[in-house]
Scaffold this motif. Sequence first.
Motif, PDB file in Angstrom:
ATOM      1  N   GLY A 118      -6.565  -0.532   2.925  1.00  0.00           N
ATOM      2  CA  GLY A 118      -6.138  -1.095   4.200  1.00  0.00           C
ATOM      3  C   GLY A 118      -5.572  -0.063   5.149  1.00  0.00           C
ATOM      4  N   THR A 119      -5.208  -0.579   6.303  1.00  0.00           N
ATOM      5  CA  THR A 119      -4.769   0.320   7.369  1.00  0.00           C
ATOM      6  C   THR A 119      -3.496   1.068   6.981  1.00  0.00           C
ATOM      7  OG1 THR A 119      -4.402   0.408   9.737  1.00  0.00           O
ATOM      8  CG2 THR A 119      -3.513  -1.495   8.609  1.00  0.00           C
ATOM      9  N   VAL A 120      -2.635   0.411   6.201  1.00  0.00           N
ATOM     10  CA  VAL A 120      -1.497   1.128   5.604  1.00  0.00           C
ATOM     11  C   VAL A 120      -1.796   1.241   4.114  1.00  0.00           C
ATOM     12  CG1 VAL A 120       0.979   1.112   5.198  1.00  0.00           C
ATOM     13  CG2 VAL A 120       0.075   0.123   7.293  1.00  0.00           C
ATOM     14  N   SER A 121      -2.183   2.426   3.705  1.00  0.00           N
ATOM     15  CA  SER A 121      -2.575   2.631   2.302  1.00  0.00           C
ATOM     16  C   SER A 121      -1.559   3.535   1.626  1.00  0.00           C
ATOM     17  CB  SER A 121      -3.973   3.253   2.211  1.00  0.00           C
ATOM     18  OG  SER A 121      -4.954   2.315   2.512  1.00  0.00           O
TER      19      SER A 121
ATOM     20  N   THR B 140      -5.253  -5.296   0.503  1.00  0.00           N
ATOM     21  CA  THR B 140      -5.610  -4.547   1.707  1.00  0.00           C
ATOM     22  C   THR B 140      -4.718  -5.029   2.831  1.00  0.00           C
ATOM     23  OG1 THR B 140      -7.441  -3.810   3.113  1.00  0.00           O
ATOM     24  CG2 THR B 140      -7.380  -6.144   2.594  1.00  0.00           C
ATOM     25  N   ASN B 141      -4.817  -4.360   3.966  1.00  0.00           N
ATOM     26  CA  ASN B 141      -4.075  -4.832   5.132  1.00  0.00           C
ATOM     27  C   ASN B 141      -4.813  -4.426   6.384  1.00  0.00           C
ATOM     28  OD1 ASN B 141      -2.750  -2.065   5.928  1.00  0.00           O
ATOM     29  ND2 ASN B 141      -2.385  -2.326   3.731  1.00  0.00           N
ATOM     30  N   VAL B 142      -4.645  -5.209   7.414  1.00  0.00           N
ATOM     31  CA  VAL B 142      -5.359  -4.935   8.668  1.00  0.00           C
ATOM     32  C   VAL B 142      -4.358  -4.907   9.821  1.00  0.00           C
ATOM     33  CG1 VAL B 142      -7.520  -5.984   7.912  1.00  0.00           C
ATOM     34  CG2 VAL B 142      -5.824  -7.398   9.038  1.00  0.00           C
ATOM     35  N   THR B 143      -4.768  -4.212  10.880  1.00  0.00           N
ATOM     36  CA  THR B 143      -3.896  -4.112  12.049  1.00  0.00           C
ATOM     37  C   THR B 143      -4.087  -5.337  12.930  1.00  0.00           C
ATOM     38  OG1 THR B 143      -4.277  -1.749  11.958  1.00  0.00           O
ATOM     39  CG2 THR B 143      -3.221  -2.574  13.928  1.00  0.00           C
TER      40      THR B 143
ATOM     41  N   PHE C  13      -0.936  -8.211   5.586  1.00  0.00           N
ATOM     42  CA  PHE C  13      -1.172  -7.738   4.216  1.00  0.00           C
ATOM     43  C   PHE C  13      -1.763  -8.866   3.375  1.00  0.00           C
ATOM     44  CE2 PHE C  13       0.781  -3.555   3.387  1.00  0.00           C
ATOM     45  CZ  PHE C  13       1.342  -3.312   4.633  1.00  0.00           C
TER      46      PHE C  13
END
Lengths: 134, 1057
Positions: free
Chosen positions: A110-113, B612-615, B626
Motif C-alpha cells: 500500500g501507499t504507506v508500506s 494494503t492502504n490507499v490514499t 487501511f
Amino acid sequence: MPYNVMIVDDAAMMRLYIASFIKTLPDFKVVAQAANGQEALDKLSATPNVDLILLDIEMPVMDGLEFLRHAKLKTRAKICMLSSVAVSGSPHAAKARELGADGVVAKPSGTVSHDLEEKTGDELARTMRTLVAA
Amino acid sequence: MSDEMDEIWALYADDGAQALDAMEIALDALGAGPAAATDPNVAAFFRAVHTFKGNSRVLGLAVVESRAHYAEDLIGLVRDQGVPWDAEIRDILLMAADTLRVMLEETAATRADVDPVASEPLMARLKDKIARCTGASGAPASVATPEPATAPDPTPAVTPDPAPPPRKAKARKAAEVAEAPAAAPAPPAPPPPAPEPVAKPAAKKQADAPRLADDPTYRAIFQGMARDCLAKLRQATGSFAADPDAARSLARREADGLSHAARQMGLDDWDAALCAYLADADGGIEAIAQLVLRLEELTEAEAGAARGPVAPGGDGDVSFFDALREPLDRIARYGTDFACGDTPDPDDVAAAVEVVKAVSQPQGFVRVVEAADQLLEADSAISFRNAELHLYEELGAVEAIMPDAARAAGLSPRGLVQVWCAEHVFDTLGALEHNLNRLRDPETEDRDEEFLAFDRLMRLVRHACAHYEIETAGQLALTLVDLFSRTHISGKAPDAILNHIARGFIDTIELVFDALHQGETPDTASLDKLFEEAANVAFVKDGLVTASAIERRLGLPKEFHRVLSPESVRTAGDALDQGMEFYVLRTDINTDEQLAESFIDWLSSGQAKSITNVTVFEGQKTLFDFLIATPLDEPSLSEVLARLDPSHRKLVLLRHLKPAREAGPMADDSLGRDADAAAGLPTQPGVTAEMLETLGEIAASQSMVSHILTELADADLVDSIDSILRTANGDMRRVRTQVRALLGEFTSRLQEVSQLESQLVGQLAQLQEETVEIRSRRIETVLRPLETFVQTYSRRNRREARFSHSGGEISLDITILDNLRKLLRSLVMLRLEQDEAAPSSIHITFQRDEERVLAVFEDDGGALESGTGLQDIQTGLQKMGGDIRRVALPGKGMRFHISIPLAMVVLEGMVVGVEGVRYVMPVDAIRMILQPENDVRIRISAAEGREMLRIAENELVTVTSLGGAPQGAPRAEGRRRGVYVVLGTQGRSVAVPVDELIGQQLVLLRPLRGVLSRIENMTGIALLAGGDVGMVVSANMLCAANGFGAGAGSGMPSLRM
C-alpha cells in the motif's frame, strides 16, 4: 561519493521509511524530500545535483505522473516510480514508462508500506543501482 | 493490389509530366530576366516543382526528391527572399527540369530510385548558387525552406546496426497505396513545416474521412492558391466593363482551378461556392462579385482555423517553437543529404545545433540540449537519423507540456515522430523480431544492450500506434516495455510466456498495420486478447490472479481494486486461512507523527495485519484507508482504536468486511475449523495463494502451448510450399530461400512449444511440492493435544499421569496423523480407565520407514488382557492394513507395538530411469551413487555366480537390476549401465544399475492396492513432475531379498503368486 537521492511522497511516514531504508545503502544519500510534485520541482531547481528521484504517483497538488512530465525535461536525474499502484503491467506502470520513468517498483503493501525494506528492499536497491549506473 | 500500384505509378508519371511541363512553360515565360518575385511564373514554377517533390517522396524516391527539393529552394529564394531572377538561375532550373524529366521516365519505368551520381553536377550547381545567394558556405541557411521538418528517410531502419532487411514488402506497398492518392494531387503552393500526411486508420476514415485539408501543409498550400484566385477574380471584376468576355474567361478559369483543388482537399464549402459560380450560365460581374465576397469569408474562416485555438495566457512560449522552425528545417535537410550519400558540412550541422541549444538552454531543457549534441556525433545517415529522431522525441516531451504554443507555431515534433515511426513501422517490427531472438539466445553476450534495444524499438512501435490512434496496441507496447524492463533489472532472461506475448504482439500488430495501410479496418480482437494475456502474465507473475479472487471474496471497495501487491495477496490469503476479521480503517495520520507511529506499531505488533492502504484526498487533507485483518471483533477493535486515538476522529472504523465463501479453490475449509483445529490438531489443508499462482501459471502455459499447437496445426505446410513453387517460376534458389524461411519459422514455433513444455514441467513440479508440503504435518501436532488429553483424562479418573514422547519431529501425511490421533486416544483411554492398574507414566516413541510408521507405546500400568477395547483398536488398525502387538514388560508395565501403513507418504526421492521406466528411490536409503570402472564388477561363484560390485576395499554388494533383464542375463546391444545407486537398509545393501539419474524430487507416495500390492520390491507409485508415473522402490524389500547373503535373483518387479 554516494549518489544523491530525492524522495517525493505525500505520506510523511513513507518518506521516513524510504529515508531509513536508504540509510542502509552506503552508496546512496538522501539530499531532499518533497510531499508533492510541485514542491519537488521547486526543490529540484535548488538541488541540481540529484542523481535519483524516488517518486510516488498519487499525491495532492501535482501528482507523480505530472511531475515526471516536467522533470524529465529539466533534470538528468534518473527517476524511479515507487508506488502502490505501479504493480507490474498495470496501466499506471505503463503510463509511467510512457512518460519516461527509468524504473518502476511497486510498494509492497500500500501507499504507506512499513514493510518496504523487508519485502521490497532488495528489488528497490537493485533498481536504484541499475539506474544510476546506466 | 498490383492494379492499384499500376494506377499509382501511372498517376505519378502523369502528374510528374504535367508538373515538368508547367516548369518549362514558366521558365520560358520568365526568360533570362529580370522578373519580379511576384511574377506568377515564379509562383507557377514553385508550385510545380513542389508537387513533383511531394510525389517523389510519397513513392520513396529519395534521390529524385532531393534534386527537386534544392530546385524548390532556389526558386524559393527568388519568390521569398528577394534574390533577383537572372539567367544563371534560369539555366540551373532548366537543367533541373531536364534532369527531373529523365529521372521521371526512369523511375516510372523501373519503379525504383535513380543513381545519384548522374545528377551530381546539377546538385553541385544548385548548392553553389544557393550558397552564393544566401551568403552561406553550403546549405541555404536563410532559406525559408518549404520542406517539412521530417522528410521520409529512405534508410531502412533506426535500429542498431546491422539494420534488418525490410520485413514485408507487401505491407510497405500497401502503405504506398494508401499514401499516394492523398499526396499525388497536392495543390501547388509553399507549405509551412509540418508533417506529411500518412494514411490514417481505416476505421477513422469511415467515421471521419481524413482530408488533405486536415494536413497543415496542404491547408497552407490551398490558402496560397485561394489568395491567388481571389486576386485574379478581383482583377476580373475591375476589367469586366472593358472586356466582359475576357473577364468571364479569367474568372471561370480561376474558379475552375480552385474548385478542383477544393475537391481534392475535401473543402466542400469552397467547392460549393465555386461550383455555384461555375453553374451560373451568365457568370457576369455580379456573380463574380458574389463569389469574391464568399471566398473572402471562407478565406477568413480558413485563416482562423489554421491559427488554431490558442489559449489566452497559455502555458507555453510560442517563440520557443517559432525559433526552432528554421534550424529544424536545416537539420531535416542535412538528414536527407546524408541519406542521399551527401555528407553535410559539420560546421553547418553545428550551426543548426547551436541555434537549438541556444533556444533550449534558457528554458532549462537539458535533455533537448543533449539530444541536439548527439547530432554532432552522428557520422552516418543512420546515426544522424537516430539522433534527429531522438531530438524530436525530446521536443515532443516539451510539446506535451506546451501544446498550445506548439500548435500556435504550427510545429508538432511529437506528430513528426509519430509520422516517422508509422512510415518505418515494418522495419521496426523486423528489428524487434531479431532483438527478441537475440534476447532468447543463450549465446547472446551483451543482453543488457539487447534489453535497451527492445525498450527503444517498442517505444517506436508505440509512436506508430499513437499515429494510428490504436490505443490498445499502444498500451500493450508500453506494458511490454514495463515487463521487459523489470525482467532486465531482475537480471533474468525473459521467460517463454513473456517471449510468446511479445512475439504474438509483433505478429498481430504487423497485420494491423498492414490492414491499415491497405485502408481496411483491422481485426483488433487479437490485440485485445493479447493485451489480456499480457495483463494476465503480469498478474500471474505478481499474484494478481489471486488478487482478484481476494477482491471478490472480501467485497473490497473499488479503491482497493488492482492495488493488491503480491505481498498483500499473500497476507490476505493467510488471514483468510486463519479466519481473521477484515476491516477498512480511515486514518488521518499524515500530519500526526506520534499517532502514525502508534498506529503502525500496533499494526506491526501482531494484533493485526496491514494488507494494503490507499490514499484518499479530502480537501487539502491526505488520508489513508487501511485494509487490515485481525482476530479482534468489532467492539474490541473499536476499543483499540479509541485507545490509540482518544479523539475518535483520526482513526475511524469505516467498514467491517464479511468474507464470502466461494466455490472453487479459494473457498477452502479454513472458515470451518473444528475444535481440534483450535487445539492445533491437523485439519484438511486449504489451497494456498502460492498454489493458486502456480495453477494460474500452469493454466497460462498450457493455454500458450495450446495456442501455438493450434497455429501449427492450422498451418498447411504443403500448401505453403506448393504456393512457393508455383510463384517461383522455376527459380530454385528463390524456392530454397523461401522454403528455408518457412521451415525456419515452423521450427522456431516448435522450439517455443518445447520451451513452454519445459516451463510447464517445472511448474507442475512446484505444484506437486506445494501439494506435498501442504499435506504434511509433524507428529507432534498430534502429540501436544494428546498430552493435554492424558493429563485431563487421568485427572478425571483421579489419577496423575505423565506423558512423554520422542520422534515427534517426523512428518506424516495428515490422513495418517488423523488415524494415529484417534488410535492413540483410544489406547490412552483404555489404559487410564484401568483403575488401580492405570499407568502414571506413558511414553511413545515413533519411527518411520518407507512403508510404515511404527509407534511404541510404553507405560507403567498393569497388564492388559485382550478385551473389547483392544479388539476394537486392533480391528480399526487392520482395516488400515496395520497391526498392534502387546508385550507385558517384566515386573510392571505394558508395551504396545503399533504399525500403521503409510497410506500416503511424503517422500524425498531420487528419480532414475531404467529401460525407459521411471523409478523413485528413497533418498534416505541411498548410501552412494557410483560410476565405477568395469573391473570393480566381479562375479562370485560362491554366491551362485552373482555379480557383485566393489564399493569399498572390503565391501562387495549385490548388483540387482530393476529392469526387465534378469540379473546376469546378457544386456541389450548398446546399453550402458555405468551408474549404480547403492541402497542400504537394515545392514544390507544392493547396487542398482540405472540408465539415467533424473533428479531429486519431493513426491507423494501412493501405496499399491489390490493386485498391484503384490508387485515385489515396490512400495507404491508416485506422480512425478511432468505427468510421468514413477514406481517407488522399496529399499527394505530389495535389500532383504538381494542383499549380501540373501537369495539370488533379479530384483525386478515380479508378482507373488
